[in-house]
Design an enzyme around this catalytic site. Structure first.
Site, PDB file in Angstrom:
ATOM      1  N   SER A 100       0.783  -1.245   0.000  1.00  0.00           N
ATOM      2  CA  SER A 100       0.000   0.000   0.000  1.00  0.00           C
ATOM      3  C   SER A 100       0.809   1.285   0.000  1.00  0.00           C
ATOM      4  O   SER A 100       0.225   2.367  -0.113  1.00  0.00           O
ATOM      5  CB  SER A 100      -0.963   0.008   1.199  1.00  0.00           C
ATOM      6  OG  SER A 100      -2.086  -0.779   0.909  1.00  0.00           O
ATOM      7  N   LYS A 154       0.112   3.805  -2.703  1.00  0.00           N
ATOM      8  CA  LYS A 154      -0.890   4.868  -2.614  1.00  0.00           C
ATOM      9  C   LYS A 154      -0.268   6.250  -2.460  1.00  0.00           C
ATOM     10  O   LYS A 154      -0.952   7.267  -2.637  1.00  0.00           O
ATOM     11  CB  LYS A 154      -1.851   4.584  -1.459  1.00  0.00           C
ATOM     12  CG  LYS A 154      -2.704   3.327  -1.664  1.00  0.00           C
ATOM     13  CD  LYS A 154      -3.683   3.130  -0.521  1.00  0.00           C
ATOM     14  CE  LYS A 154      -4.610   1.952  -0.760  1.00  0.00           C
ATOM     15  NZ  LYS A 154      -4.017   0.668  -0.358  1.00  0.00           N
ATOM     16  N   SER A 193      -6.004   3.760   4.106  1.00  0.00           N
ATOM     17  CA  SER A 193      -5.528   2.818   3.083  1.00  0.00           C
ATOM     18  C   SER A 193      -6.670   2.179   2.293  1.00  0.00           C
ATOM     19  O   SER A 193      -6.644   0.985   1.987  1.00  0.00           O
ATOM     20  CB  SER A 193      -4.659   1.725   3.713  1.00  0.00           C
ATOM     21  OG  SER A 193      -3.752   1.187   2.780  1.00  0.00           O
TER      22      SER A 193
END
Length: 360
Positions: free
Chosen positions: A32, A35, A87
């Site tokens: 993640s 991102k 997230s």
């Protein structure tokens, strides 16, 4: 000094100087922390108040979610908060579809962005970081992406936010920032953690103390506890041993031999805490910084060579009163001045006529 994460890098956020590295060029799954790229692209490509309509595809995205409903409309900025704090994979897909129409098209934009900041060993195939074989980056590349993103004030504001109320169609709660460094490390101000079973634990984190800002990237740690220990160890090392100093202000002139150069931007360097420094020019139009302890740092792309000027012509950053009229005034201003000139001529002509009448 060593860390347990499989790959790691510690950089000075302002200068980009590398203070520690381990397998920093190894291509690995980012999870993640992907991102970070999605978030900064969203902030730069869209407007904060853009209304994003959540598709069925976004609603059904796997992994961590902020429980967006199909057909729900949310401002783009709210989705970036949900993306970077909580997230949300569903937020990532909604953002991608809003900006480029599809995850595939947005991923291509992500790769163009990565290339633009020098992240040349990165390939993104989705905006969330869900594992795909070809979705890879390196610690060094993520440090460059993070350093670029942290120059954006809205991005900085989002990644340092700990808790934010959330009013969704299906979920009314709070966004809670998953980056534990924000509550456990003095000066921490961002930015993003991640995990998948294939990538292990990943983390990009930053902190600022006494004018020095550092960024740590860690890839593939075996546990959440371990990756935060590694981050603290690297940040402590950086703050204990280095300081950030401005070595040349934007527009400053520096000469070497027969050549003169101008700094295109303010140049910073990370040097040992007790050191002094001096600067000189390298033949390739770059700048070299040397410290009293023998450390050398090179900055090859920060100087602009002074052009040969005609006699009497102003050098860059030098003011002159001789400004060409065509460049001094815009078109509307030019017509306004022309109008006033006509009025003055007309009034002068009328005064002459009146004087002649009186004499008669």
């Amino acid at each position: 000094m060593s860390v347990n994460s499989e790959a790691a890098i510690l950089i000075d956020a302002r200068s980009g100087d590398v203070l520690y590295k381990k397998n920093e060029e190894k291509e690995m799954a980012p999870a993640s922390i992907t991102k970070i790229a999605t978030g900064i692209i969203a902030l730069e490509s869209g407007r904060a108040d853009d209304q994003v309509v959540v598709s069925r595809n976004a609603r059904q995205t796997d992994g961590t979610r902020i429980f967006l409903a199909e057909g729900e409309q949310k401002p783009l900025e709210d989705l970036v908060y949900g993306l970077l704090m909580n997230s949300g994979n569903d937020a990532a897909v909604a953002i991608a579809e809003h900006i480029d129409g599809s995850v595939t098209a947005f991923s291509q934009r992500m790769n163009r962005f990565a290339q633009s900041v020098g992240a040349n060993h990165t390939n993104f195939t989705n905006p969330s970081g869900l594992y795909e074989k070809e979705h890879v980056t390196t610690a060094a590349d993520m440090a460059k992406i993070a350093a670029y993103a942290m120059k954006n004030e809205k991005f900085r504001e989002i990644v340092r936010t700990r808790i934010k109320p959330w009013e969704g169609k299906e979920w009314k709660s709070e966004l809670v920032n998953h980056n534990k460094m924000l509550v456990s490390y003095q000066g921490a101000n961002g930015i993003k953690n991640g995990f998948t079973s294939q990538s292990g634990f990943t983390l990009v984190t930053s902190a600022e103390r006494n004018g020095t800002e550092l960024i740590v990237v860690l890839l593939k740690a075996t546990s959440s506890n371990q990756i935060y220990k590694d981050a603290i160890k690297l940040l402590d090392y950086g703050f204990s041993h280095y300081k950030t100093v401005p070595v040349l202000k934007a527009g400053a002139k520096i000469s070497e031999g027969e050549g003169s150069y101008y700094a295109s931007e303010t140049v910073y360097a990370s040097i040992p805490k007790d050191d002094m420094f001096k600067v000189r020019i390298v033949p390739q139009n770059g700048l070299i910084v040397e410290t009293t302890s023998g450390l050398t740092r090179e900055y090859p792309s920060v100087l602009t060579k002074e052009q040969h000027l005609e006699a009497g012509a102003p050098a860059p950053n030098e003011q002159t009163d001789a400004v060409d009229t065509a460049s001094k005034y815009s078109l509307p201003e030019f017509f306004m001045l022309f109008f006033w000139w006509l009025m003055i001529v007309f009034m002068s002509w009328m005064m002459i006529l009146l004087l002649k009448k009186e004499r008669v």
